[in-house]
Enzyme design. Structure first.
Site, PDB file in Angstrom:
ATOM      1  N   HIS A 136       0.813  -1.217   0.000  1.00  0.00           N
ATOM      2  CA  HIS A 136       0.000   0.000   0.000  1.00  0.00           C
ATOM      3  C   HIS A 136       0.846   1.268   0.000  1.00  0.00           C
ATOM      4  CE1 HIS A 136      -4.250  -1.292   0.465  1.00  0.00           C
ATOM      5  NE2 HIS A 136      -3.711  -2.381   0.999  1.00  0.00           N
ATOM      6  N   ASP A 143      -7.684  -1.639  -1.322  1.00  0.00           N
ATOM      7  CA  ASP A 143      -8.667  -2.548  -0.750  1.00  0.00           C
ATOM      8  C   ASP A 143     -10.044  -2.078  -1.188  1.00  0.00           C
ATOM      9  OD1 ASP A 143      -6.568  -3.794   0.557  1.00  0.00           O
ATOM     10  OD2 ASP A 143      -6.830  -2.622   2.387  1.00  0.00           O
ATOM     11  N   GLU A 205      -6.448 -12.418   0.548  1.00  0.00           N
ATOM     12  CA  GLU A 205      -7.380 -11.342   0.878  1.00  0.00           C
ATOM     13  C   GLU A 205      -8.286 -11.046  -0.314  1.00  0.00           C
ATOM     14  OE1 GLU A 205      -4.969  -8.029   2.041  1.00  0.00           O
ATOM     15  OE2 GLU A 205      -4.050  -9.097   3.722  1.00  0.00           O
ATOM     16  N   HIS A 208      -8.061  -7.214  -1.585  1.00  0.00           N
ATOM     17  CA  HIS A 208      -6.808  -6.522  -1.915  1.00  0.00           C
ATOM     18  C   HIS A 208      -6.405  -6.795  -3.360  1.00  0.00           C
ATOM     19  CE1 HIS A 208      -2.543  -5.216  -0.779  1.00  0.00           C
ATOM     20  NE2 HIS A 208      -2.398  -5.722  -1.992  1.00  0.00           N
TER      21      HIS A 208
END
Length: 236
Positions: A136, A143, A205, A208
């Site tokens: 990030h 996200d 995830e 993500h």
């Protein structure tokens, strides 16, 4: 060290730009800012920034989504995250797990090691090493989830940032239960739109996605045997 850290970075120098509000829904108030995460030290004045090329691809993903779901939007939960914020959230998550487990503070070294390993299954290490930036912190990871025409969240079967196996993208894929099949279908709608626009999905995830960072290059190389992509976005 994560497997994707073996990928070299050839920084392209693209700027961070704000994600255009007219195309997307946003998680407001931002959950990490509400907790006190230090965005005031950031090079951007909010979490809702990405590299220019990533924003362009995100708009393409929204267009792809609306081919079949014209009233739905991609909701931006989180995007650019300075290393200081990454550290804040790792510490916060560590403390939440320790409290849930009934640990006494200060946490013993043995307990600390077990908890931090659990935290790092879902949170990147807040490294200041430019060869190993948190995804990030590059401005190339975000996200996301989906909302309908009334701005209601589409149910994905688990919350963003949940630290459990339910966060794995295909967790509900083999279920015979109609509700869980619906969760899987929703996750696939999101994934298909993002992948069609050039993104890659985090293996653990469902929310993500990344484009142009080390994880993206590593996943692209894994999915296309013989490819040797480099990352074009390093820490911003």
């Amino acid at each position: 060290m994560k497997p994707y850290h073996q990928i070299s970075i050839d920084e392209c120098g693209e700027p961070l730009v704000p994600i255009p509000t007219e195309h997307f829904a946003f998680q407001i108030p931002h959950p990490y800012q509400e907790l006190g995460a230090p965005y005031h030290n950031s090079k951007a004045d909010s979490p809702y920034y990405l590299r220019q090329g990533v924003v362009d691809s995100l708009i393409a993903a929204q267009t792809e989504l609306q081919q079949n779901y014209p009233t739905w939007k991609i909701l931006i939960f989180d995007a650019y995250r300075p290393v200081e914020v990454q550290q804040f959230m790792v510490d916060y998550t560590f403390n939440q797990i320790a409290l849930a487990q009934g640990c006494e503070f200060p946490v013993s070294e043995d307990q600390r090691q077990v908890i931090i390993e659990h935290v790092y299954q879902f949170w990147a290490v807040p490294s200041l090493d430019r060869a190993m930036p948190p995804p990030h912190s590059t401005g190339a990871a975000l996200d996301v989830t989906l909302v309908d025409e009334n701005n209601r969240l589409i149910d994905m079967g688990s919350a963003i940032d949940e630290i459990s196996e339910r966060s794995y993208p295909d967790y509900f894929g083999k279920s015979k239960e109609p509700q869980k099949q619906e969760y899987h279908r929703h996750r696939k709608i999101l994934k298909d739109a993002m992948i069609a626009a050039g993104f890659q999905q985090h293996p653990n995830e469902w929310w993500h996605f990344c484009l142009g960072d080390q994880m993206w290059a590593w996943l692209t190389n894994q999915n296309n045997s013989g490819s040797q992509f480099m990352a074009r976005y390093g820490r911003y």
